[in-house]
Design a protein around this motif. Sequence first.
Motif, PDB file in Angstrom:
ATOM      1  N   LEU A 165       0.837  -1.199   0.000  1.00 54.21           N
ATOM      2  CA  LEU A 165       0.000   0.000   0.000  1.00 54.21           C
ATOM      3  C   LEU A 165       0.870   1.247   0.000  1.00 54.21           C
ATOM      4  N   SER A 166       0.374   2.290  -0.648  1.00 52.02           N
ATOM      5  CA  SER A 166       1.043   3.588  -0.651  1.00 52.02           C
ATOM      6  C   SER A 166       0.001   4.675  -0.400  1.00 52.02           C
ATOM      7  N   ARG A 167      -0.030   5.185   0.825  1.00 53.48           N
ATOM      8  CA  ARG A 167      -0.982   6.244   1.206  1.00 53.48           C
ATOM      9  C   ARG A 167      -2.432   5.844   0.892  1.00 53.48           C
ATOM     10  N   ASP A 168      -2.827   4.731   1.443  1.00 52.45           N
ATOM     11  CA  ASP A 168      -4.200   4.240   1.295  1.00 52.45           C
ATOM     12  C   ASP A 168      -4.570   3.910  -0.152  1.00 52.45           C
ATOM     13  N   SER A 169      -3.562   3.617  -0.968  1.00 48.51           N
ATOM     14  CA  SER A 169      -3.811   3.220  -2.355  1.00 48.51           C
ATOM     15  C   SER A 169      -2.925   2.027  -2.697  1.00 48.51           C
ATOM     16  N   PRO A 170      -3.450   1.072  -3.466  1.00 44.06           N
ATOM     17  CA  PRO A 170      -2.626  -0.075  -3.873  1.00 44.06           C
ATOM     18  C   PRO A 170      -1.475   0.355  -4.785  1.00 44.06           C
ATOM     19  N   ALA A 171      -0.303  -0.187  -4.508  1.00 42.03           N
ATOM     20  CA  ALA A 171       0.869   0.030  -5.364  1.00 42.03           C
ATOM     21  C   ALA A 171       1.157  -1.262  -6.132  1.00 42.03           C
ATOM     22  N   MET A 172       2.105  -1.192  -7.064  1.00 41.47           N
ATOM     23  CA  MET A 172       2.410  -2.325  -7.943  1.00 41.47           C
ATOM     24  C   MET A 172       2.932  -3.520  -7.144  1.00 41.47           C
ATOM     25  N   HIS A 173       2.409  -4.684  -7.416  1.00 41.57           N
ATOM     26  CA  HIS A 173       2.881  -5.900  -6.748  1.00 41.57           C
ATOM     27  C   HIS A 173       4.159  -6.392  -7.406  1.00 41.57           C
ATOM     28  N   ASP A 174       4.830  -7.362  -6.780  1.00 39.14           N
ATOM     29  CA  ASP A 174       6.032  -7.949  -7.355  1.00 39.14           C
ATOM     30  C   ASP A 174       5.706  -8.602  -8.691  1.00 39.14           C
ATOM     31  N   THR A 175       6.627  -8.514  -9.610  1.00 40.63           N
ATOM     32  CA  THR A 175       6.424  -9.086 -10.946  1.00 40.63           C
ATOM     33  C   THR A 175       7.346 -10.275 -11.174  1.00 40.63           C
ATOM     34  N   SER A 176       7.593 -11.030 -10.108  1.00 43.81           N
ATOM     35  CA  SER A 176       8.430 -12.214 -10.215  1.00 43.81           C
ATOM     36  C   SER A 176       8.012 -13.207  -9.143  1.00 43.81           C
ATOM     37  N   GLY A 177       8.580 -14.421  -9.219  1.00 39.70           N
ATOM     38  CA  GLY A 177       8.310 -15.427  -8.204  1.00 39.70           C
ATOM     39  C   GLY A 177       6.852 -15.854  -8.180  1.00 39.70           C
ATOM     40  N   VAL A 178       6.330 -16.100  -6.971  1.00 44.93           N
ATOM     41  CA  VAL A 178       4.975 -16.623  -6.829  1.00 44.93           C
ATOM     42  C   VAL A 178       3.919 -15.632  -7.294  1.00 44.93           C
TER      43      VAL A 178
END
Length: 406
Positions: A165-178
């Motif tokens: 989360l970034s200031r009550d907003s979703p941020a980019m998730h990891d783009t690797s692994g699981v």
Amino acid sequence: MSSVFLISCVLFVTLFVSSTYAQSCTNYTFTSNNQMSFTSCSDLPYLNSFLHWTYNPSNKTAKIAYRHTKINATTRWVAWAINPSSQGMVGSQALVAFQKSDGKLSVYTSPITSYQTQLQQGDLSFNVSDLSATYINNEITIFATLKLDNFNSTILNQVWQEGPLSRDSPAMHDTSGVNTQSAAPLRLLSGQTGTTSIKANSQFNKRNLHGLLNAVSWGIMMPIGILFARYLKVFSDPAWFYLHSIWQITAYVIGVAGWATGLQLGNESIGIQFTAHRIIGIVLFSLATLQASAMLLRPKRDHKHRIYWNIYHRAVGYSIVVLGIINIFKGLNILKPQKKWETYYIATLVGLGIIAVFLEVITWCVVIKRKKSVSNTVEKNPQGLHESNWYNNGHENGTNRTHYRV
């Protein structure tokens, strides 16, 4: 003592079985009065997630509960989605939940139209009702009723995800692994979810192949080839040259295969970019290709410009090794394999470093010893040295002059 040991084993097995069973969706009970039981459930293979559902084929309605365990809702968001058009992320119709800084739980729908999405709120391509969420004991559960009138099949493409989360907003998730593997077909009627999608498995296998090829070529074989060139020439000339050349050409061919696999992955992952890793890979491939091409223009040993070619060849060679090692660590950070693989690679580099130090000491000892031997020969028999040099210059056997320079 034996009875104590037996009791300990029984307790351990009991705790292990209980822990394993507790992680299964089949024994989970929803405690709230307004939360019904579900006829089907599935332990999703990644990200500590579970899906419960009841499907009514007569009106194509699915009541679902998506559980995401071991999550801190104040710093992480979770999402579960159906993709009506493909198996990937773009086109997914998502249900999103997280806890705001004021303590209130936010749950809403979000259509995903690009890889750079921030999960903005919006209407989905199908009707969603009874949308709610709970956060208890580090577990977020999303409840909803989905009206699937526009779906012609009871096998759906589902994806699930978590991110920061970034200031009550979703941020980019990891783009690797699981995070890239959390996708599977959902069979509403049979009460099962399938394994990860073929496309997800294919990309995962290509990433592993890409990483393996590049680690072996640029990160291991190239440094070993340099060890051959630097240390074997003192003991075996010109055999070192042929071994060095064949070894490095093989490493280059493997590296090109790894580079091509990376290009293919990039074309298949539109919107996902690892700029630094990509740029270093391009520079690395270009330098290696230049190095291979320069072998065709290599001056003879006694040519007056050979010294400049040697400087160029060594500088580019060492640059390739340094860039290769840097990019391998960047790739490990992207792929996020088990920690042991990074440990193994670091141990390999340390081992090569120790071998290089050992060979450096041995080489200098040999060179110094040979120089002393030559000096003694000059003092005792200058004429003999002249004859020996005349022989080594190739007037009798046609070979090049013997070099002892490190």
